[in-house]
Write an enzyme that holds these catalytic residues in place. Sequence first.
Site, PDB file in Angstrom:
ATOM      1  CB  CYS A 103      -0.927  -0.008   1.211  1.00 13.53           C
ATOM      2  SG  CYS A 103      -1.918   1.490   1.366  1.00 13.53           S
ATOM      3  N   GLY A 128       2.197  10.779   8.404  1.00 16.99           N
ATOM      4  CA  GLY A 128       2.435  10.649   9.840  1.00 16.99           C
ATOM      5  C   GLY A 128       3.284   9.448  10.201  1.00 16.99           C
ATOM      6  CB  CYS A 200      -5.407  -0.117   5.635  1.00 19.04           C
ATOM      7  SG  CYS A 200      -4.471  -0.804   4.281  1.00 19.04           S
TER       8      CYS A 200
END
Length: 367
Positions: A103, A128, A200
């Site tokens: 990803c 982040g 995710c």
Amino acid sequence: MSDNSQKKVIVGMSGGVDSSVSAYLLKEQGYQVVGLFMKNWEEDDDTEYCSASADLADAQAVCDKLGIELHTINFAAEYWDNVFEHFLSEYKAGRTPNPDILCNKEIKFKAFLEYAAEDLGADYIATGHYVRRRDIDGKSQLLRGVDNNKDQSYFLYTLSHQQIAQSLFPVGEMEKPEVRKIAEKLDLATAKKKDSTGICFIGERKFTDFLSRYLPAKPGPIVTVDGETIGEHQGLMYHTLGQRKGLGIGGTKEGSEDPWYVVDKDVANNILIVAQGHEHPRLMSVGLIAQQLHWVAREPITEAFRCTVKTRYRQADIPCTVTPLDEDKIEVRFDYPVAAVTPGQSAVFYQDEVCLGGGIIETRIQE
């Protein structure tokens, strides 16, 4: 201090605390900051599994508070084609892939980076992630994050030095509690939000339930290393090397109460092989063969060298010797035996704080 006011940064806003604080820090550093929320997965049911709408609302609340605009983009088609299909085919083949690494490679630092640069006119993107960047001799290196507990360089080893050069990682220089403290001080909506766990697109739901939607389960025998059948598995894809929970088998008739561990998968015959004890020889490897290599900021290797390796996230560094076998294959020999080295996962190499790169574990080497 350099003037950042002419530089535009697109921050990947996930609706979590790390990207929220990243946006704030960049704004404080004088950059023109814009948020972008990526939707990478289309839910096909109405259950509470996916929190995408809640995440978007949190991202919007943070951007409103910081006074920055938020764009949204749907990368679900790219995600399906470039990440999810590969994830399924690896599981079908009996391997255990890491979709988060793919990803990052295909979506966050490719589709997102291209969209940010071409459509939104970005000079940089920011995320982040707990990693750092260092520029040396015109090349950008990937460094571990300062917070050893949170370091995410393992997931970013597929990035090129060009991609790293276009990326900023504001929280990589900080410890997680420090990041939370900033969010709380600013009263951001994400300040107390817990870190997301798991893959995710699966979120918090049960992995077996999710996988069975896409791959038919194929039950088969659970067999000990001595050849005794002691149970039935519901599908090899639900099990990974070193797994202890969810096997549904107790001690042996000889009376040993040591827990059972998955030590191998016989994919051709659909057999799950187990042994007792977490240091059983069948679970240990002295090395591995890795392929699909990617080196972040160095040329492909031509001779053996010493470094450390991680064969899974948050594992302690293992000293090793890396020897090239050909252009896209290496042999790695550990200084001591390592448990549960899993084909399909990534082996990621380090020299002190620098992430050198890595590859996919093809096979493990046993005594």
